[in-house]
Design a protein around this motif. Structure first.
Motif, mmCIF file in Angstrom:
data_model
loop_
_atom_site.group_PDB
_atom_site.id
_atom_site.type_symbol
_atom_site.label_atom_id
_atom_site.label_comp_id
_atom_site.label_asym_id
_atom_site.label_seq_id
_atom_site.Cartn_x
_atom_site.Cartn_y
_atom_site.Cartn_z
ATOM 1 N N ASP A 168 -1.046 57.497 37.510
ATOM 2 C CA ASP A 168 -2.129 57.566 38.487
ATOM 3 C C ASP A 168 -2.666 56.151 38.702
ATOM 4 O O ASP A 168 -3.078 55.487 37.744
ATOM 5 N N TYR A 209 3.041 66.171 42.831
ATOM 6 C CA TYR A 209 3.059 64.975 43.681
ATOM 7 C C TYR A 209 3.693 65.157 45.058
ATOM 8 O O TYR A 209 3.247 64.546 46.030
ATOM 9 N N ILE A 239 -1.380 61.369 49.773
ATOM 10 C CA ILE A 239 -1.240 60.338 48.737
ATOM 11 C C ILE A 239 -0.050 59.432 49.076
ATOM 12 O O ILE A 239 0.856 59.825 49.803
ATOM 13 N N ASP A 244 -1.551 55.707 45.398
ATOM 14 C CA ASP A 244 -2.269 56.668 44.546
ATOM 15 C C ASP A 244 -1.450 56.970 43.297
ATOM 16 O O ASP A 244 -2.007 57.302 42.264
ATOM 17 N N VAL A 245 -0.137 56.906 43.427
ATOM 18 C CA VAL A 245 0.722 57.170 42.278
ATOM 19 C C VAL A 245 1.810 56.092 42.215
ATOM 20 O O VAL A 245 2.320 55.648 43.250
ATOM 21 N N GLN A 267 6.041 68.383 37.907
ATOM 22 C CA GLN A 267 5.876 67.050 38.513
ATOM 23 C C GLN A 267 6.058 67.133 40.029
ATOM 24 O O GLN A 267 5.315 66.521 40.802
ATOM 25 N N VAL A 296 -0.733 57.597 29.192
ATOM 26 C CA VAL A 296 -0.087 58.486 30.162
ATOM 27 C C VAL A 296 0.472 59.704 29.428
ATOM 28 O O VAL A 296 1.174 59.544 28.413
ATOM 29 N N ARG A 302 -5.327 55.097 39.716
ATOM 30 C CA ARG A 302 -6.744 54.885 39.386
ATOM 31 C C ARG A 302 -7.055 55.207 37.914
ATOM 32 O O ARG A 302 -8.217 55.299 37.526
ATOM 33 N N ALA A 303 -6.018 55.358 37.124
ATOM 34 C CA ALA A 303 -6.227 55.685 35.705
ATOM 35 C C ALA A 303 -6.813 54.475 34.968
ATOM 36 O O ALA A 303 -6.571 53.326 35.366
ATOM 37 N N CYS A 316 -2.520 51.663 28.927
ATOM 38 C CA CYS A 316 -2.755 52.788 29.839
ATOM 39 C C CYS A 316 -2.139 54.054 29.221
ATOM 40 O O CYS A 316 -0.933 54.116 28.977
ATOM 41 N N ASN A 322 4.317 63.169 32.052
ATOM 42 C CA ASN A 322 4.460 62.307 33.235
ATOM 43 C C ASN A 322 5.684 61.405 33.165
ATOM 44 O O ASN A 322 5.922 60.612 34.080
#
Lengths: 86, 381
Positions: free
Chosen positions: B189, B112, B121, B166-167, B108, B221, B191-192, B219, B225
């Motif tokens: 994310d 990131y 990001i 972005d995250v 992780q 994941v 944009r997921a 969503c 994550n």
């Protein structure tokens, strides 16, 4: 150790007298004895009383679920504490 | 406790102030009016190393100690008049980057932190919900485990950086795990599929810091994550808030110092009744009060930074520092306007903006009222 912790929680953190006397295995989270603020109170007490530092990543429910789990957590820290003083 | 600056800290803070003055204040009045996020300034901050200050060197950051980091944030607050930009930076640093440093797996962190540090990001801390705020931990957002994934559903609001993120560090209650044992955090994310972000709210202050709403609908994941184990949500949240209350407000200390310097300069140059207005006790006393607040806030912040450096929990000290500094900043901002008279009241002077920004500091990261609740509990009340 169990007595010290149980006394502190019973005297300082338990707000509902019906939850007393506190059993070693009683759930501190489900009963509402520990919430996000009283947990921080307890951590400050443990750090001062047992001369340890409780890392942010150790503030997990499994470490503070009951008097028993708190003692298990503190006992697991003993070698680390002895190394620091050794 | 020794708060005298080392040669290295002095060099770093002077460089930070010079950088901020040169690169972070362009077109501020226009951006503030338009509510425009300064992406170029964000990138410039990354190039200077701001986002990487608290991140260990092996993870791409500068690996600065807590006090040095606070000193640099103070220096930025002194040189940069864009409090919104600094707020957005602080929000990412303390409530996205630090949780990754403290609770993240190596994978992780690698996924990131380099991007967050380089400015490529942007991160947002998605905690507050329509039905929560000060009662932060009673979330409605849910996470259901399905094999090696979680299905996340829930709504968040007042999320700093959401429109440009972005995250997201998204907090949700894991199904079948009651209360604090189920509160967990997930890296999502932005944009997921299933993520919808709206925003661009018209705020009173911090107008260059974008704030928005997030809706997650089924969503999906990956389980990898999840930040920390299931139930680590409270630990992550408490840790973030304590770091935020310890270091975010160093920028406010810098802003108060900037205000005081501007007031002293004005009080020495503005003439009334044949002498500088600073010679009148009514004005001089106001500036003296600004100095006392500044020094007291500074010491509270430095002490918390020192405690954090020792690895100590400092919930009461962080709450006291946050409460005092935010309210001192509001008072300082009012005094700055008053000392400048009608000129201070005009938007073009750029002095009133600090007051609009400062008021937010008594609300975010736990309201003044909540800080008093924390302090009362820590006092055993």
């Amino acid at each position: 150790m169990e007595t010290i912790i149980k006394d502190y929680i019973s005297q300082e953190l338990v707000r509902d007298p019906e939850l007393l006397p506190l059993a070693d295995e009683a759930s501190l989270l489900d009963s509402g004895i520990l919430d996000s603020l009283s947990l921080l109170q307890l951590v400050v007490f443990l750090e001062e009383r047992f001369a340890i530092t409780v890392g942010d990543a150790d503030l997990l429910p499994e470490n503070f679920a009951s008097v028993n789990t708190i003692c298990a957590y503190l006992r697991a820290r003993e070698p680390e504490k002895q190394a620091a003083h050794g | 406790m020794d708060f005298s600056l080392s040669a290295q800290q002095r060099e770093l803070t002077e460089a930070a102030t010079a950088f901020a003055r040169k690169e972070l204040n362009q077109d501020l009045a226009k951006r503030d009016e338009a509510g425009e996020f300064p992406r170029d300034a964000w990138r410039a901050c990354a190039k200077f190393g701001v986002q990487g200050l608290p991140v260990p060197a092996e993870l791409g950051g500068a690996g600065c100690d807590v006090l040095t980091t606070a000193l640099v944030m103070e220096a930025l607050g002194y040189g940069c008049q864009d409090n919104g930009l600094l707020f957005s930076l602080n929000a990412q640093m303390w409530s996205v980057e630090l949780p990754l440093v403290i609770f993240g797996t190596a994978a992780q962190q690698q996924a990131y932190l380099p991007g967050l540090v380089s400015g490529d990001i942007i991160g947002g801390h998605a905690m507050t919900e329509p039905g929560t705020g000060s009662d932060a931990l009673h979330l409605r957002s849910r996470a259901e485990r399905h094999g090696d994934h979680y299905l996340l559903t829930g709504a968040k609001q007042y999320i700093t950086n959401a429109p440009v993120a972005d995250v997201l560090l998204f907090y949700a209650q894991v199904a079948d795990r009651p209360g604090l044992t189920g509160l967990s955090a997930f890296l999502v994310d932005a944009r997921a599929p299933g993520v919808e972000i709206t925003g661009g709210w018209d705020k009173m202050g911090l107008r260059t810091s974008p704030m928005g709403e997030i809706a997650l609908t089924d969503c999906l994941v990956p389980a990898e994550n999840r930040l920390g184990p299931e139930g680590a949500g409270m630990a992550i949240f408490n840790s973030s808030m304590e770091w935020e209350r310890s270091c975010l407000f160093a920028s406010a200390v810098g802003a108060m110092r900037r205000q005081l310097d501007a007031c002293v300069e004005y009080a020495n140059s503005r003439q009334q009744f044949g002498q500088p207005i600073g010679k009148f006790q009514a004005v001089a006393g106001k500036l003296a009060d600004m100095y006392v607040r500044l020094e007291a806030a500074k010491l509270l912040i430095y002490r918390v930074a020192w405690l954090k450096q020792q690895g100590k929990s400092a919930p009461a000290e962080a709450a006291a520092a946050k409460l005092f500094t935010s309210e001192a900043w509001v008072a300082s901002s009012r005094d700055a306007i008053q000392a400048h008279g009608a000129w201070g009241y005009l938007k073009e002077a750029g002095i009133e903006r600090d007051l609009r920004d400062a008021i937010a500091s008594t609300i975010y990261s736990g309201t003044s009222e909540i800080q008093r609740v924390i302090l009362a509990r820590m006092l055993g009340l």
